[in-house]
Structure formats: C-alpha cells, structure tokens
Design a protein around this motif. Structure first.
Motif, PDB file in Angstrom:
ATOM      1  N   LEU A  75     -12.251 -11.830 -10.556  1.00  0.00           N
ATOM      2  CA  LEU A  75     -11.589 -12.568  -9.577  1.00  0.00           C
ATOM      3  C   LEU A  75     -10.995 -11.508  -8.460  1.00  0.00           C
ATOM      4  N   ALA A  76     -10.901 -11.936  -7.274  1.00  0.00           N
ATOM      5  CA  ALA A  76     -10.588 -11.303  -6.050  1.00  0.00           C
ATOM      6  C   ALA A  76      -9.867 -12.114  -4.919  1.00  0.00           C
ATOM      7  N   GLY A  77      -9.186 -11.266  -4.231  1.00  0.00           N
ATOM      8  CA  GLY A  77      -8.389 -12.038  -2.998  1.00  0.00           C
ATOM      9  C   GLY A  77      -7.903 -10.837  -2.057  1.00  0.00           C
ATOM     10  N   PHE A  78      -7.744 -11.233  -0.941  1.00  0.00           N
ATOM     11  CA  PHE A  78      -7.279 -10.283   0.159  1.00  0.00           C
ATOM     12  C   PHE A  78      -5.733  -9.951  -0.045  1.00  0.00           C
TER      13      PHE A  78
ATOM     14  N   SER B  10      -2.423  -9.628   1.090  1.00  0.00           N
ATOM     15  CA  SER B  10      -1.527 -10.414   2.414  1.00  0.00           C
ATOM     16  C   SER B  10      -0.397  -9.373   2.668  1.00  0.00           C
ATOM     17  N   PRO B  11      -0.194  -9.631   4.051  1.00  0.00           N
ATOM     18  CA  PRO B  11       0.967  -8.758   4.804  1.00  0.00           C
ATOM     19  C   PRO B  11       2.044  -9.005   4.033  1.00  0.00           C
ATOM     20  N   GLY B  12       2.662  -7.801   3.853  1.00  0.00           N
ATOM     21  CA  GLY B  12       3.973  -7.781   2.842  1.00  0.00           C
ATOM     22  C   GLY B  12       3.814  -7.570   1.407  1.00  0.00           C
ATOM     23  N   GLU B  13       2.831  -7.400   0.914  1.00  0.00           N
ATOM     24  CA  GLU B  13       2.576  -7.297  -0.455  1.00  0.00           C
ATOM     25  C   GLU B  13       1.976  -6.117  -0.822  1.00  0.00           C
TER      26      GLU B  13
ATOM     27  N   ALA C  60      -0.556  -8.212  -4.957  1.00  0.00           N
ATOM     28  CA  ALA C  60      -1.599  -9.273  -4.454  1.00  0.00           C
ATOM     29  C   ALA C  60      -2.378  -9.690  -5.898  1.00  0.00           C
ATOM     30  N   CYS C  61      -2.758  -8.748  -6.830  1.00  0.00           N
ATOM     31  CA  CYS C  61      -3.422  -8.955  -7.928  1.00  0.00           C
ATOM     32  C   CYS C  61      -2.838  -9.931  -8.673  1.00  0.00           C
TER      33      CYS C  61
ATOM     34  N   GLN D 262      -2.642 -15.728 -10.639  1.00  0.00           N
ATOM     35  CA  GLN D 262      -1.584 -16.859 -10.769  1.00  0.00           C
ATOM     36  C   GLN D 262      -2.193 -18.165  -9.882  1.00  0.00           C
ATOM     37  N   GLU D 263      -2.633 -17.898  -8.654  1.00  0.00           N
ATOM     38  CA  GLU D 263      -3.162 -18.941  -7.773  1.00  0.00           C
ATOM     39  C   GLU D 263      -4.430 -19.673  -8.353  1.00  0.00           C
TER      40      GLU D 263
END
Ligand SMILES: [Zn+2]
Length: 297
Positions: free
Chosen positions: A193-196, A198-201, A206-207, A212-213
């Motif tokens: 699984l992977a994801g960008f 985000s600003p502020g994290e 992010a992981c 969770q998402e």
C-alpha cells in the motif's frame, strides 16, 4: 541497508550533479568535449539500443535538430564525461523512432547505471515540460544552470524541480503481510500500500493515515527501510514497515480493489518462483525490494 548491499532501481546514478560548476561557460565547454554524451528522450521515453542500454550520441550530432525546451539539460558528470539529456520532437529522425521506449516496459532489463540516468532525465523533463510558466505570476520561466531550476524574471522567484514524497508500507502481523491490488492491474498482482505524504504530516503519520484509509487497519511501530526515486513523474518512494495485531480489514474500494494477507512462506515461494499465489511486483519497484528485504530476514 547500505549502498554496498544492493542498488535500488532508479537510484545509484554515477553522476556528479556539479551544482556549483554549472556556469554557461562550463556547460559550453562540456558540450565541446569530444567525450561528451547526449541521452535522448521523446515524450518522456528514453532512446535505448537492442540490449536495453541508453542510446548515446555526441551533442554535435543534434545540430540542426528541433529539440524541446529546456535544451540541453545537464544531468552531470560521469567521472570526467559530461552527460546531457535532450528531448526530441516527434518528427526528428536523428535515430530510429523505435528506439524510444516506454520506461516501465524496459526498466527491468536496463543496466542499473543507465536506468538511474534515464530516471533522472525523465523526471527533470517531465517537470520542466509541465512548469514552463511562473506559478506565482504566470510569466514564462527561464531555465537556469543547465536545468538545475527555473527563474522568473518578472517576480524574481526561483522554482526548483519538485519531488513528491510517498509513503509505501508493508503492513506486518507476525509472519503475515497485507498487500493490496488496484483495479486494472494484471490478474493476481498484489503490492504494498502507498500514499502521498500530505502537508502537515510526518512520514509516520502518512503511513498510519493511509493504512487506516485504505484498509481500516491501525498500525504502529512505523520503521523506515529504504527509499527510491520514482520518475513517474517524480516521486520519492519512502519504503516502510509497520505493525498491527488486527486481522480483519475493510477495503476502501475507492482506493483498492482487494487486499489479502500473505504469509512469509507464501511470499518466499512466490519470489523463488515456486508458487503463483500472487503475482509479485516487478523487480524495478520498491515494493518488490521491500518484500525481498522482509523475506530475507
Ligand atoms: Zn513570477
């Protein structure tokens, strides 16, 4: 893992970017160097020979050829050899059109050095081609120092080629690992699984958010393993492991088609080509390398 253990695909380029020495005079000198090399692109596709090696010519061979801006992009020095990249328009016939290949299709058989050089060139061209104008005032940018950055003469801003950080993680539960697949992938293909980010994290946050998402799993103990430059168009893939005790998960079908737990023995068998319980990610991906790292421990 150190650089001695293995070279991450797309990393390990033998190039000195020479950020301090890129004066116009120095770059012109490089272009006249008899050993100077030009690697060629067309719409982000590098030119390769039949062996999958980068097709290299001297920049002088491009005289009179219509090349896209910015031209040339100075990739760096390979030892004493200056290496430039040029992006050619469709109608140019300096070398056969068939030599320009989709990078994902040939990445698996390109030599490591060439793959890294091609990745750097591709990522730079993608950024410059998509950012010709100042993002603040809309004025046409001037490419600086052989493609190190862009400058807006109107509002005096510098714009640097952007790298986007992505957290990519193996979700571990004892000797099980959760992998997912997206719609449209080849039959049986699963990956991490992977994801960008985000600003502020942070990377860790992010992981935790992405797991969770995407699968409704709470993870902890996020650990960095290694990273990879990924030129589609310009990500930094940050390879992680994280842990959970949760067996049940809920797939977010907006993000994934399916997820599944696999045991370490199952993954080992797939990598040993003794099982087809899933189709492993290609060798040139960090997901492949994360799984290989996990089963080697
Ligand atoms: Zn501006």
């Amino acid at each position: 893992m150190t650089k001695d253990d293995f070279i991450m695909p797309f990393a390990g380029a033998p190039l000195d970017h020479d950020e301090e020495g890129r004066t116009m005079e120095a770059l012109n000198g490089h272009l006249q160097n008899k050993d100077c090399e030009a690697v060629l692109f067309m719409d982000g596709r590098p030119a390769v020979n039949e062996q999958g090696q980068l097709w290299k010519i001297h920049p002088n061979e491009l005289k009179g050829t219509n090349v896209a801006e910015p031209a040339p992009v100075f990739l760096g020095l390979n030892g004493k050899t200056p290496v430039f990249a040029f992006s050619l328009a469709d109608d140019q016939a300096v070398i056969p059109k068939e030599a320009f290949q989709e990078m994902r299709m040939i990445a698996g058989r390109m030599p490591a050095d060439d793959l890294a050089i091609a990745g750097r060139g591709r990522a730079l061209f993608q950024w410059f081609h998509h950012h010709p104008f100042c993002s603040a005032c809309g004025t046409k940018n001037t490419v600086m120092n052989g493609g190190l950055y862009s400058h807006c003469d109107n509002c005096n801003r510098d714009h640097f080629p952007r790298v986007n950080p992505v957290a990519i993680m193996l979700i571990l539960r004892g000797d099980h690992c959760l992998l997912g697949r997206s719609a449209g992938w080849p039959d049986g293909a699963f990956s991490a699984l992977a994801g960008f980010v985000s600003p502020g994290e942070s990377i860790e946050e992010a992981c935790i958010r992405e797991t969770q998402e995407e699968v409704g799993i709470d993870v902890r103990n996020v650990k960095y393993v290694f990273s990879q430059p990924w030129p589609f168009p310009s990500q930094l893939m940050i390879g992680l492991t994280c842990e959970t005790e949760q067996t049940d998960f809920t797939v977010n079908t907006n993000e994934l088609e399916k997820a599944q737990w696999f045991t370490k023995d199952e993954v080992k068998a797939v990598f040993a080509k003794q099982s087809e319980v899933f189709l492993r990610p290609p060798r040139f991906t960090i997901a492949h390398q994360l799984l290989r790292h996990w089963i080697s421990k």
